[in-house]
Design an enzyme around this catalytic site. Sequence first.
Site, short mmCIF file in Angstrom:
data_model
loop_
_atom_site.label_atom_id
_atom_site.label_comp_id
_atom_site.label_asym_id
_atom_site.label_seq_id
_atom_site.Cartn_x
_atom_site.Cartn_y
_atom_site.Cartn_z
N HIS A 17 1.08 1.51 -2.61
CA HIS A 17 1.45 2.24 -1.38
C HIS A 17 2.80 2.95 -1.58
CE1 HIS A 17 -0.97 -1.05 0.87
NE2 HIS A 17 -1.68 0.05 0.95
N LYS A 41 -10.16 -5.85 10.48
CA LYS A 41 -9.44 -6.70 9.52
C LYS A 41 -8.64 -7.73 10.30
CE LYS A 41 -8.81 -3.28 5.82
NZ LYS A 41 -7.86 -2.62 4.92
N ARG A 91 -8.09 5.46 -4.51
CA ARG A 91 -8.21 4.73 -5.78
C ARG A 91 -9.55 5.08 -6.42
NH1 ARG A 91 -6.55 -0.69 -2.95
NH2 ARG A 91 -7.69 0.52 -1.43
N SER A 129 -3.92 -4.70 -1.22
CA SER A 129 -3.31 -5.74 -0.37
C SER A 129 -4.18 -6.99 -0.40
CB SER A 129 -3.18 -5.24 1.07
OG SER A 129 -2.36 -4.12 1.14
P1 ADP Z 1 -6.47 0.56 5.61
O1 ADP Z 1 -6.64 -0.78 6.22
O2 ADP Z 1 -6.28 1.65 6.62
O3 ADP Z 1 -7.46 0.92 4.54
P2 ADP Z 1 -4.50 -0.10 3.58
O4 ADP Z 1 -3.18 -0.70 3.92
O5 ADP Z 1 -5.47 -0.96 2.87
O6 ADP Z 1 -5.03 0.48 4.93
O7 ADP Z 1 -4.29 1.22 2.72
C1 ADP Z 1 -3.60 2.35 3.25
C2 ADP Z 1 -3.88 3.53 2.35
O8 ADP Z 1 -3.31 3.32 1.07
C3 ADP Z 1 -5.35 3.81 2.11
O9 ADP Z 1 -5.54 5.22 2.06
C4 ADP Z 1 -5.62 3.20 0.76
O10 ADP Z 1 -6.70 3.82 0.08
C5 ADP Z 1 -4.30 3.50 0.07
N1 ADP Z 1 -4.02 2.61 -1.05
C6 ADP Z 1 -4.04 1.26 -1.04
N2 ADP Z 1 -3.72 0.77 -2.25
C7 ADP Z 1 -3.48 1.86 -3.06
C8 ADP Z 1 -3.14 2.03 -4.44
N3 ADP Z 1 -2.98 0.99 -5.25
N4 ADP Z 1 -3.00 3.30 -4.91
C9 ADP Z 1 -3.18 4.35 -4.08
N5 ADP Z 1 -3.53 4.26 -2.78
C10 ADP Z 1 -3.67 3.03 -2.27
#
Ligand code: ADP
Length: 161
Positions: A17, A41, A91, A129
């Site tokens: 992130h 979630k 990703r 996460s």
């Molecule tokens: P959500 O619950 O809305 O999917 P996340 O916190 O899981 O939120 O992720 C927020 C954003 O960050 C999403 O667009 C996700 O694809 C992106 N993201 C999460 N991990 C990575 C990573 N390792 N590299 C690039 N983008 C990421």
Amino acid sequence: MRRAVCPGSFDPVTNGHIDIFERASHMFDELIISVFYNPGKDKAMFTMEERVEMLREATKHIPNVRVTSFSGLLNEFCKQEKAPFIVRGLRAFSDFEYEFQRALLIKSIDNKLETVFIMTNAQYSYVSSSGVRELSCFNGQIKDLVPPCVEKKIKERMANK
Ligand code: ADP
């Protein structure tokens, strides 16, 4: 002013992130990182307040970032903040389908809102996460996956279990 919203669960924020925030911060005048309540979630590790606190600490080196939280529709939030752009990280293929549907759904509500995708840094392509939460449960090594303040908070959490 070119303002963008970076929404997510961030439970917890990872180095993947942070990499997206740093790169997006060069593309926009202001980047609003917002922790969204996601009803899909509900097995959260951290409260919304804790996630905001960790995000603030982990992004303090990026000058044009503001961290907040919101429980509601993303479209409403963007309107409230006068932000016509949404930034999401991408990703693997598995992210694509979800993000594709989500971006189109948002556009069907407000055609002027643009979702901008930033491709993951190969170094973090496997970081999530949920992976961090899983590793933490079994005392796995998370040092290279999350910012130091998140590692500290998780260690405290596990020690008090
Ligand atoms: P959500 O619950 O809305 O999917 P996340 O916190 O899981 O939120 O992720 C927020 C954003 O960050 C999403 O667009 C996700 O694809 C992106 N993201 C999460 N991990 C990575 C990573 N390792 N590299 C690039 N983008 C990421």
